[in-house]
Design a protein around this motif. Structure first.
Motif, PDB file in Angstrom:
ATOM      1  N   HIS A   1      37.661  40.899  36.997  1.00 24.13           N
ATOM      2  CA  HIS A   1      37.388  40.291  38.309  1.00 24.13           C
ATOM      3  C   HIS A   1      36.817  41.304  39.306  1.00 24.13           C
ATOM      4  O   HIS A   1      36.358  40.914  40.376  1.00 24.13           O
TER       5      HIS A   1
ATOM      6  N   HIS B   1      35.912  42.686  44.130  1.00 21.92           N
ATOM      7  CA  HIS B   1      36.094  43.949  44.857  1.00 21.92           C
ATOM      8  C   HIS B   1      34.774  44.730  44.921  1.00 21.92           C
ATOM      9  O   HIS B   1      34.582  45.717  44.205  1.00 21.92           O
TER      10      HIS B   1
ATOM     11  N   ASN C   1      46.380  39.292  37.487  1.00 26.46           N
ATOM     12  CA  ASN C   1      45.222  39.862  38.173  1.00 26.46           C
ATOM     13  C   ASN C   1      45.290  41.390  38.145  1.00 26.46           C
ATOM     14  O   ASN C   1      44.283  42.074  37.895  1.00 26.46           O
TER      15      ASN C   1
ATOM     16  N   ASP D   1      42.464  40.487  46.384  1.00 25.40           N
ATOM     17  CA  ASP D   1      43.281  40.042  45.243  1.00 25.40           C
ATOM     18  C   ASP D   1      44.092  38.803  45.604  1.00 25.40           C
ATOM     19  O   ASP D   1      44.195  37.866  44.804  1.00 25.40           O
TER      20      ASP D   1
HETATM   21 FE   LIG Z   1      42.017  43.208  41.908  1.00 19.35          FE
END
Ligand SMILES: [Fe+2]
Length: 270
Positions: free
Chosen positions: A88, A93, A82, A224
């Protein structure tokens, strides 16, 4: 550990059974411990040379302002996977993607965009990778906490974040006003303890509430952790064999190769 035995076997010498020795390396105020007694290298050489350089941050003089400890239900490698991509970012986020606009495009840096040449002369943050206009640091309102750390170059101040990575256990992020460390400790195949620490100049800690800074970083780490736990659940699928890396995941590919190399080295010495 010892037992309260009333008699010792012949030839038993306590000196033959000391605590396990570990390798220790001190780097810029941090103490690195390697459970392997005989280990090559040092803490300094453990940092990925392709990651950022924190030479201009006064790491030795900073003090701890806040510590976040969290157990994530995922393998440690999932967290690093990640960490090594930003595909992502737009979905996971939202606030960070507003603060660092290039993250909002799912990219880590300018050259991740196949069309980067078209924007090569455009220094807007969505292309160059810095913070949004008017922001100084990673915080809820984008403002720095106290004075900017002395000694940073204009480029380091403009970057907004500088990552130094020491696989597999730590990364450090230098911001203009503070430093954040994130340490990872595997607790089991599907459990990893994360310890994040916010480091400030002593005079900045005495000033005002650090919540503006701490809350933002905590939010990003929580986001995360949550997506890593979902990822771990997905890997349990009986049908799952392997995923496919996208071009933007070049650092993830590097990480996979790093893991493969360590496995091969361990097998060679077994
Ligand atoms: Fe992240």
């Amino acid at each position: 550990m010892r037992v309260p035995s009333k008699s010792l076997p012949d030839g038993f010498d306590k000196a033959d059974h000391p605590l396990y020795r570990v390798a220790l390396s001190v780097w810029r105020g941090f103490v690195f411990v390697n459970p392997q007694q005989a280990t090559a290298g040092s803490a300094e050489t453990s940092f990925d040379p392709a990651s950022g350089d924190l030479a201009n941050w006064p790491l030795e003089t900073l003090v701890s302002g806040h510590v976040l400890r969290k157990v994530m239900n995922c393998n440690w490698k999932i967290f690093w996977e990640n960490f090594n991509e930003c595909l992502h970012c737009p979905g996971v986020h939202k606030d960070l993607s507003r603060l660092v606009p290039i993250y909002g495009r799912g990219l880590m840096s300018r050259h991740d965009d196949p069309d980067w040449v078209r924007h090569a002369d455009n220094d807007a943050p969505e292309f160059s990778g810095g913070l949004r206009a008017g922001a100084e640091t990673w915080s809820r309102d984008g403002h720095a906490h106290g004075p900017v750390l002395p000694g940073l170059t204009p480029a380091e101040r403009a970057a907004g974040q500088t990552y130094a990575t020491s696989l597999p256990s730590m990364f450090i992020v230098g911001h203009v006003d503070y430093v954040r460390t994130v340490r990872l400790m595997p607790l089991g195949p599907e459990q990893t303890e994360l310890t994040a620490e916010w480091l400030f100049a002593p005079e900045a800690l005495a000033e005002t509430d650090i919540d503006n800074v701490v809350a933002f970083g905590t939010q990003v780490l929580e986001e995360d952790a949550a997506i890593c736990e979902i990822n771990q659940k997905g890997l349990r699928s009986m049908r799952h064999q392997a995923g496919v890396l996208m071009p933007e995941e070049y650092d993830l590919h590097r990480f996979h190769n790093w893991v493969r190399e360590r496995h091969a080295a361990l097998e060679a010495t077994a």
